[in-house]
Design a protein around this motif. Structure first.
Motif, PDB file in Angstrom:
ATOM      1  N   LEU A  88      -7.359  -2.601  -2.763  1.00 46.39           N
ATOM      2  CA  LEU A  88      -6.839  -3.021  -1.472  1.00 46.39           C
ATOM      3  C   LEU A  88      -7.197  -4.470  -1.164  1.00 46.39           C
ATOM      4  CD1 LEU A  88      -7.715   0.064   0.752  1.00 46.39           C
ATOM      5  CD2 LEU A  88      -5.561  -0.441  -0.402  1.00 46.39           C
ATOM      6  N   GLN A  98      -2.955  -0.641  -3.966  1.00 41.98           N
ATOM      7  CA  GLN A  98      -1.639  -1.180  -3.660  1.00 41.98           C
ATOM      8  C   GLN A  98      -0.996  -1.652  -4.957  1.00 41.98           C
ATOM      9  OE1 GLN A  98      -2.343  -4.452  -1.000  1.00 41.98           O
ATOM     10  NE2 GLN A  98      -3.503  -5.629  -2.479  1.00 41.98           N
ATOM     11  N   GLU A 144       0.831  -1.203   0.000  1.00 40.36           N
ATOM     12  CA  GLU A 144       0.000   0.000   0.000  1.00 40.36           C
ATOM     13  C   GLU A 144       0.864   1.250   0.000  1.00 40.36           C
ATOM     14  OE1 GLU A 144      -3.746  -1.979   2.506  1.00 40.36           O
ATOM     15  OE2 GLU A 144      -2.270  -0.703   3.510  1.00 40.36           O
TER      16      GLU A 144
END
Length: 400
Positions: A251, A234, A215
């Motif tokens: 994510l 990410q 991330e």
């Protein structure tokens, strides 16, 4: 109703005239639908077995649980392919599922029909993974698609019972983080200083905002929103399913467009601004304003960052992983009295249970609070004796 008979007695040419000829018995019945239902028959060595099967089929029809036997004749390999093709999953998940099937499921059970798979067969797949040296936690993750594919077989009326029920997995070690894996503040600062300046902010984002390393690699200037940091993507080197090996993806545990927000300390906001002023931003893989890139101008991922991380660890004589910096963030928040629920939300865990299992033992003074709570609860009944030598008394004595 089901009819039971011996075909040898009904044939026109040379029918069998022996009372007990030993020939098989056949049960004939219709599928649900009355006279329009498809007629089926099955043979058994004895009359009792044939009648039992016929009675079961009739009972299943009355109960509404009848299954077409032919639907369970599809092989595990074919059903896996059909099931996987109907799933909506992320590229990384697809890669993991495919690897599990190619390495363990299909070599073990691929040729069997799904109706013929037994609980012992399922347990054998688990044993194969265990013998291959997979960690218990990894096996627990790999059996997720195994359970799903057979549950789907039940839901789609392919089989009546799920053979995965009662599956036993190797015992997993505790998820609680080892305090030795939590770097100190001094070590966090040393790690940041040992990395090239263009990657120093990664350390601060992971340790100061609890981001996962991937991330932090996908950070962009629009993530910085005053005293709040918004993380919504990410980086990955496993591919995005569209031919790009290095890519920006949603994510973990989240759908595209989802995000989470984390309170941002003033010093971290200043570090983000300093990094942007000194190193600028980058436009890569269709995204602009990215804070990081490799020296070659590519998307920053674990693969390229770990080269610099390993050099820093060697220079400092440490053995931490980038993910351990998240432990520093979590332990710092809990030590300050922040609730486990808030820490779980900021870390982006799937549930608070994950956070509790990992960090619950780090909640400060919990043991002392537990002792105090029990002492206060039992005070009316017991009192601690302190005025006699220890060898002459017990710890507790009943109050008068």
């Amino acid at each position: 109703m089901a009819t039971t008979f011996q075909k040898c007695k009904t044939r026109q040419a040379d029918p069998c005239d022996k009372a007990r000829c030993g020939h098989p018995w056949t049960v004939r019945y219709r599928e649900p639908g009355g006279r329009s239902g498809r007629q089926r028959e099955k043979s058994f060595p004895t009359k009792r077995q044939a009648e039992a099967h016929g009675n079961k089929m009739e009972a299943d029809k009355l109960s509404g649980v009848y299954l077409d036997p032919d639907r369970g004749k599809i092989t595990v390999a074919a059903w896996w392919s059909e099931w996987l093709g109907a799933q909506v999953i992320k590229p990384n998940t697809l890669r993991d599922y495919t690897g599990f099937a190619n390495n363990y499921l299909l070599p073990t059970l691929g040729r069997k029909t799904i109706a013929a798979v037994t609980p012992n067969d399922i347990q054998r797949v688990v044993a194969v993974m265990d013998e291959a040296g997979l960690m218990a936690s990894t096996i627990a993750t790999r059996v997720i698609p195994l359970k799903a594919v057979f549950k789907a077989a039940v839901d789609n009326d392919r089989i009546a019972k799920d053979p995965c029920r009662g599956m036993k997995l190797p015992r997993s070690a505790s998820q609680a983080v080892d305090p030795d894996r939590i770097p100190t503040l001094t070590q966090v600062v040393s790690i940041a200083q040992a990395l090239p300046d263009e990657y120093r902010l990664n350390v601060w984002l992971i340790a100061g905002a609890g981001l996962r390393p991937s991330e932090s690699f996908g950070a962009s200037e629009d993530c910085h929103r005053g005293d709040v940091y918004r993380v919504y993507r990410q980086t990955t080197e496993k591919g995005d399913g569209q031919g790009n090996r290095k890519a920006l993806v949603p994510l973990k545990h989240r759908a595209a467009g989802d995000y989470r927000e984390i309170p941002l300390a003033d010093w971290l906001g200043q570090e983000i601004d300093r990094h942007r002023e000194q190193h600028g931003t980058h436009a890569l893989v269709g995204a602009s304003g990215l804070l990081f890139s490799t020296i070659a101008g590519a998307l920053l991922t674990h693969e390229s960052f770990y080269y610099h991380w390993r050099r820093a660890m060697k220079a400092l004589g440490l053995a931490y992983k980038p993910h351990d910096l998240r432990h520093f963030f979590a332990s710092t928040m809990l030590a300050a009295g922040v609730s486990l629920l808030e820490v779980s939300r900021w870390l982006g865990h799937r549930s608070i249970r994950v956070t509790a299992d990992t960090y619950g033992h780090l909640v400060p003074d919990s043991w002392q609070r537990g002792r105090k709570a029990m002492q206060e609860a039992m005070r009316p009944r017991f009192t601690v004796v302190k005025d006699v030598p220890e060898e002459e008394r017990g710890t507790l004595t009943q109050a008068a």
